[in-house]
Design a protein around this motif. Sequence first.
Motif, PDB file in Angstrom:
ATOM      1  N   ALA A  93      30.415 -22.141   8.640  1.00  0.00           N
ATOM      2  CA  ALA A  93      29.948 -22.192   7.258  1.00  0.00           C
ATOM      3  C   ALA A  93      30.624 -21.089   6.461  1.00  0.00           C
ATOM      4  CB  ALA A  93      28.432 -22.022   7.202  1.00  0.00           C
ATOM      5  N   GLU A  94      30.690 -21.285   5.168  1.00  0.00           N
ATOM      6  CA  GLU A  94      31.265 -20.282   4.274  1.00  0.00           C
ATOM      7  C   GLU A  94      30.138 -19.566   3.544  1.00  0.00           C
ATOM      8  OE1 GLU A  94      34.367 -19.828   0.518  1.00  0.00           O
ATOM      9  OE2 GLU A  94      33.760 -21.805   1.188  1.00  0.00           O
ATOM     10  N   VAL A  95      30.235 -18.242   3.450  1.00  0.00           N
ATOM     11  CA  VAL A  95      29.248 -17.438   2.739  1.00  0.00           C
ATOM     12  C   VAL A  95      29.484 -17.611   1.245  1.00  0.00           C
ATOM     13  CG1 VAL A  95      28.365 -15.114   2.345  1.00  0.00           C
ATOM     14  CG2 VAL A  95      29.146 -15.780   4.635  1.00  0.00           C
ATOM     15  N   VAL A  96      28.453 -18.074   0.537  1.00  0.00           N
ATOM     16  CA  VAL A  96      28.552 -18.316  -0.907  1.00  0.00           C
ATOM     17  C   VAL A  96      27.931 -17.170  -1.696  1.00  0.00           C
ATOM     18  CG1 VAL A  96      27.877 -19.910  -2.760  1.00  0.00           C
ATOM     19  CG2 VAL A  96      28.493 -20.809  -0.528  1.00  0.00           C
ATOM     20  N   ALA A  97      26.849 -16.593  -1.171  1.00  0.00           N
ATOM     21  CA  ALA A  97      26.186 -15.477  -1.852  1.00  0.00           C
ATOM     22  C   ALA A  97      25.478 -14.610  -0.819  1.00  0.00           C
ATOM     23  CB  ALA A  97      25.180 -15.996  -2.875  1.00  0.00           C
TER      24      ALA A  97
END
Length: 151
Positions: free
Chosen positions: A5-9
């Motif tokens: 997953a990609e960290v968005v915030a």
Amino acid sequence: MKEIAEVVAVDGHRITLSTELKSACSGCVQKSTCGAGILSHIFADRNTQFTVESDVPVRVGEQVQLTMHEADFTRYALLLYGLPILVLLLLAMLLSALGTLPEWTVILLAFSGFAASFLALKQWFKRRDVKVQQLIRVTQAEASASHTVKS
């Protein structure tokens, strides 16, 4: 079970992550010649975002690996998919056994119970959200699995 997953915030220990929703076709060799595989390409750009709590130090844009035990995943999947079908079948059999209701009413009531079980599960999962979030473990993504998600 693992997912990248990609960290968005990042807000303290709360991390908002974005993952790409995948179809079963994504790992199939025949996806380019199969009708279902071709259709899966049409809906390929679907992402979901959710928030988890973790002590892992991360930055926005960084890739992380999410891990969930197979037993927990199986338990919740059976609950989510199995319970509504079980409710549908049991209601249909019970109402049919009464023999006083017309068939269309039995069908309508059985499907109403099916829908109600989904709504009840949705509420149950909302109340248990913290517990479900604790089942997911966040770790740094391995170097070989790291990649930039296209925007």
